[in-house]
Design a protein around this motif. Structure first.
Motif, short mmCIF file in Angstrom:
data_model
loop_
_atom_site.label_atom_id
_atom_site.label_comp_id
_atom_site.label_asym_id
_atom_site.label_seq_id
_atom_site.Cartn_x
_atom_site.Cartn_y
_atom_site.Cartn_z
N ASP A 148 0.83 -1.16 -0.03
CA ASP A 148 0.12 -0.20 0.16
C ASP A 148 0.91 1.02 0.17
OD1 ASP A 148 -2.02 1.83 0.50
OD2 ASP A 148 -3.29 0.42 1.11
N ASP A 149 0.53 2.32 -0.74
CA ASP A 149 1.46 3.58 -0.95
C ASP A 149 0.92 4.40 0.26
OD1 ASP A 149 -0.92 3.76 -2.11
OD2 ASP A 149 -0.43 5.93 -2.94
N SER A 150 -0.13 4.03 1.07
CA SER A 150 -0.33 4.72 2.18
C SER A 150 0.39 4.45 3.49
CB SER A 150 -1.99 4.94 2.25
OG SER A 150 -2.09 5.57 3.68
N ARG A 154 -0.74 1.46 5.62
CA ARG A 154 0.20 -0.08 6.08
C ARG A 154 0.53 0.00 7.58
NH1 ARG A 154 3.56 2.68 2.31
NH2 ARG A 154 5.01 3.31 3.84
N ASP A 172 5.66 -0.22 -0.13
CA ASP A 172 5.17 0.96 -0.46
C ASP A 172 4.61 1.15 -2.04
OD1 ASP A 172 7.54 1.55 -1.57
OD2 ASP A 172 7.96 3.37 -0.41
N CYS A 173 5.02 0.21 -2.61
CA CYS A 173 4.73 0.32 -4.31
C CYS A 173 4.98 -1.26 -4.79
CB CYS A 173 5.64 1.08 -5.13
SG CYS A 173 7.39 0.61 -4.95
N THR A 176 8.44 -2.81 -5.16
CA THR A 176 9.02 -2.96 -3.82
C THR A 176 8.47 -4.42 -3.41
OG1 THR A 176 9.51 -0.81 -3.19
CG2 THR A 176 9.45 -2.63 -1.41
N THR A 192 -2.90 -6.59 -1.10
CA THR A 192 -2.44 -5.35 -1.89
C THR A 192 -3.60 -4.26 -2.28
OG1 THR A 192 -1.59 -4.68 -4.04
CG2 THR A 192 -2.77 -6.63 -3.89
N MET A 196 -2.11 2.39 -6.70
CA MET A 196 -0.88 2.70 -6.24
C MET A 196 -0.33 3.36 -7.49
SD MET A 196 0.23 -0.49 -4.27
CE MET A 196 -0.09 -1.72 -5.44
N PRO A 197 0.85 4.36 -7.16
CA PRO A 197 1.17 5.16 -8.26
C PRO A 197 2.02 4.21 -9.44
CG PRO A 197 2.57 5.43 -6.53
CD PRO A 197 1.51 4.42 -5.94
N ASP A 198 2.78 3.14 -9.08
CA ASP A 198 3.56 2.61 -10.05
C ASP A 198 2.93 1.48 -10.72
OD1 ASP A 198 3.74 1.08 -7.70
OD2 ASP A 198 5.53 0.33 -8.16
#
Length: 277
Positions: A148-150, A154, A172-173, A176, A192, A196-198
């Protein structure tokens, strides 16, 4: 002895007698039933405490600390839940075993960060209690990864899973997460986020499934979106389950357990087939 729990958990039968379990229960009937069942199934001799003074004595005068406590909400000398508060304040992981339960009761005990609660409302109550304890004592064998990117999300999930005694890694992505999977072959469950950004949750699930089959790990997708089609897309991408935020604590823990139970059964069946081949 090995057994399948009421909710489907498989216990292989190894002794757990090294663990010290304190049972705060003033009912002679339930104390006897719990003590007998724990000895039969887990080879554990529980320490029975009938009132508040016995609880504090058992905790503060032990030669080694309690692994876990099982507590009724109200005990003689602690009619307003003082025993439960005491156990939590002493950092003893605690499962509530109670016959009185309302919505307000649920909210108050969950606010104390207990491990679980079991209601004495069925013939299966004691076996469900044994199963809950068995899960806590063996959950450290399961390695769960949160993606999680937050940072807040997390931290929240990490805290919840560690309360249940799971080993936890975080990413975080998506990139990773894939690296962590390469480094930690024992990860059995990935939780998951979708957005998420990526790499979004769908693509991450597809990439994981390209390298790891359902017999190796399970995947649960999560999202706070109101789009009900997300669950179908996660499942189509190779996910095993999907949960909408905000979670109901009990549902989240049940979903995690069910997926890990399924993975354990698949692995056990695979081992048995390999031995018979």
């Amino acid at each position: 002895m090995s057994f399948f729990g009421v909710s489907g958990m498989y216990y292989s039968g190894e002794s757990l007698q090294q663990h010290r379990i304190v049972l705060a229960e003033d009912s002679n009937l339930f104390a006897a039933m719990v003590s007998k069942r724990f000895k039969e199934l887990l080879d554990i001799d529980v320490i029975v405490c009938k009132d508040y003074d016995e609880v504090t004595f058992a905790i503060e005068n032990a030669s080694f600390p309690a692994t876990l406590a099982i507590s009724n909400i109200n005990l003689p000398g602690a009619e307003n839940g003082e025993a439960l508060s005491y156990l939590v304040d002493m950092s003893i992981p605690t499962i509530v075993f109670t016959g009185t339960f309302q919505e307000s009761t649920r909210e108050s005990i969950l606010a104390k960060d207990i491990v679980d609660y079991i209601i004495k409302d069925s013939v299966f109550a004691v076996d469900m209690l044994v199963e809950s304890v068995c899960r806590f004592l063996t959950n450290h064998r399961h390695h769960v990864m949160i993606v999680d990117d937050s940072p807040t999300a997390r931290a929240l999930l990490t805290s919840q899973l560690k309360r249940f005694n799971f080993r936890v890694s975080t990413a975080d992505c998506g990139a990773t997460a894939l690296e962590l999977l390469k480094r930690h072959s024992d990860i059995g469950l990935v939780i998951t986020d979708y957005n998420m950004p990526d790499i979004d949750g769908f693509e991450l699930t597809r990439r994981i499934r390209g390298a790891y089959g359902p017999h190796q790990l399970r995947i649960i997708g999560v999202s706070s979106s109101t789009n009900r089609l997300l669950s179908a897309r996660f499942l189509k991408a190779g996910g095993n389950d999907f949960i909408m935020r905000p979670f109901v604590n009990e549902e989240f823990y049940c979903r995690v357990n069910q997926n890990l139970d399924t993975l354990t059964k698949i692995r056990t069946l695979g081992s048995q087939m390999a031995l018979s081949a």
